[in-house]
Design an enzyme around this catalytic site. Sequence first.
Site, mmCIF file in Angstrom:
data_model
loop_
_atom_site.group_PDB
_atom_site.id
_atom_site.type_symbol
_atom_site.label_atom_id
_atom_site.label_comp_id
_atom_site.label_asym_id
_atom_site.label_seq_id
_atom_site.Cartn_x
_atom_site.Cartn_y
_atom_site.Cartn_z
ATOM 1 N N SER A 50 15.927 17.656 52.025
ATOM 2 C CA SER A 50 17.177 18.299 51.602
ATOM 3 C C SER A 50 17.557 19.410 52.579
ATOM 4 O O SER A 50 16.708 19.950 53.285
ATOM 5 C CB SER A 50 17.020 18.895 50.211
ATOM 6 O OG SER A 50 16.689 17.897 49.282
HETATM 7 N N1 SAH Z 1 12.585 17.607 48.126
HETATM 8 C C1 SAH Z 1 12.292 16.567 49.078
HETATM 9 C C2 SAH Z 1 13.355 15.509 48.903
HETATM 10 C C3 SAH Z 1 13.059 14.227 49.535
HETATM 11 S S1 SAH Z 1 14.346 13.010 49.228
HETATM 12 C C4 SAH Z 1 12.351 17.181 50.459
HETATM 13 O O1 SAH Z 1 13.209 18.034 50.649
HETATM 14 O O2 SAH Z 1 11.568 16.827 51.334
HETATM 15 C C5 SAH Z 1 13.910 12.419 47.643
HETATM 16 C C6 SAH Z 1 12.542 11.850 47.512
HETATM 17 O O3 SAH Z 1 12.419 11.270 46.244
HETATM 18 C C7 SAH Z 1 12.230 10.763 48.536
HETATM 19 O O4 SAH Z 1 11.101 11.146 49.251
HETATM 20 C C8 SAH Z 1 11.973 9.528 47.659
HETATM 21 O O5 SAH Z 1 10.958 8.701 48.205
HETATM 22 C C9 SAH Z 1 11.565 10.157 46.345
HETATM 23 N N2 SAH Z 1 11.768 9.332 45.162
HETATM 24 C C10 SAH Z 1 12.851 8.582 44.811
HETATM 25 N N3 SAH Z 1 12.641 7.951 43.633
HETATM 26 C C11 SAH Z 1 11.402 8.333 43.215
HETATM 27 C C12 SAH Z 1 10.611 8.015 42.069
HETATM 28 N N4 SAH Z 1 11.038 7.183 41.107
HETATM 29 N N5 SAH Z 1 9.384 8.578 41.967
HETATM 30 C C13 SAH Z 1 8.910 9.411 42.939
HETATM 31 N N6 SAH Z 1 9.601 9.733 44.048
HETATM 32 C C14 SAH Z 1 10.839 9.209 44.185
#
Ligand code: SAH
Length: 215
Positions: A50
């Site tokens: 993000s």
């Molecule tokens: N806060 C993180 C955001 C990463 S993007 C950062 O800033 O690094 C969102 C993340 O959610 C991705 O890594 C994706 O793989 C994960 N994600 C999506 N659906 C998910 C689920 N059902 N369970 C666990 N992780 C999930």
Amino acid sequence: MVEQLQRYGVIRSSKVAEVMEAIDRGLFVPSGGSPYFDSPMPIGYNATISAPHMHAACLELLEKNLQPGMRALDVGSGTGYLTACFALMVGSEGRAVGVEHIPELVATSIENIKKSAAAPMLNDGSLSIHIADGREGWPELAPYDAIHVGAAAPQIPEALIEQLKPGGRMVIPVGTIFQELKVVDKKLDGTVSIRDETSVRYVPLTSKESQLHAN
Ligand code: SAH
């Protein structure tokens, strides 16, 4: 970067500024990216880290629920950046838990955290990251004072509301094409209130298969 976010009024809390200074975003953005640019960056697997202003906004919204000794859950922990920030906020007496469904991202996030100021919390067990479907939360360590969801859900998963402590707060993007960042407060009597904070754009909270086969 942190100074700029303070100038724009995104960061008001000195504690949030301190933690974002301490956790170097440069360790979490894959090489070739621009870690100090206020924008999301691709991290592979159809996911992004993000933007700094979103990390800052979520830390600000959750600050009261990230006091030393409290418990925090980061769903869709991705690079581990925000989970590391949570760990510094709640300290070694608290508990910061990340849940991410892509095993490779979990492995990289642990490597990233090992190089960061949150490494001591990983070593003493107050910070952990798990491979799991975050829509189920992480019941083992519930209830949580703070829950952050880093991916947009079509609706708020019931398990996450259940795992919120009375007095706890969850910040979660909800929606498909149009998304709102929702602030969910569970009052001490167990009743839940939900308000919209702002319009946002996150990757979906979905199954691993749908995420990997998107596009
Ligand atoms: N806060 C993180 C955001 C990463 S993007 C950062 O800033 O690094 C969102 C993340 O959610 C991705 O890594 C994706 O793989 C994960 N994600 C999506 N659906 C998910 C689920 N059902 N369970 C666990 N992780 C999930």
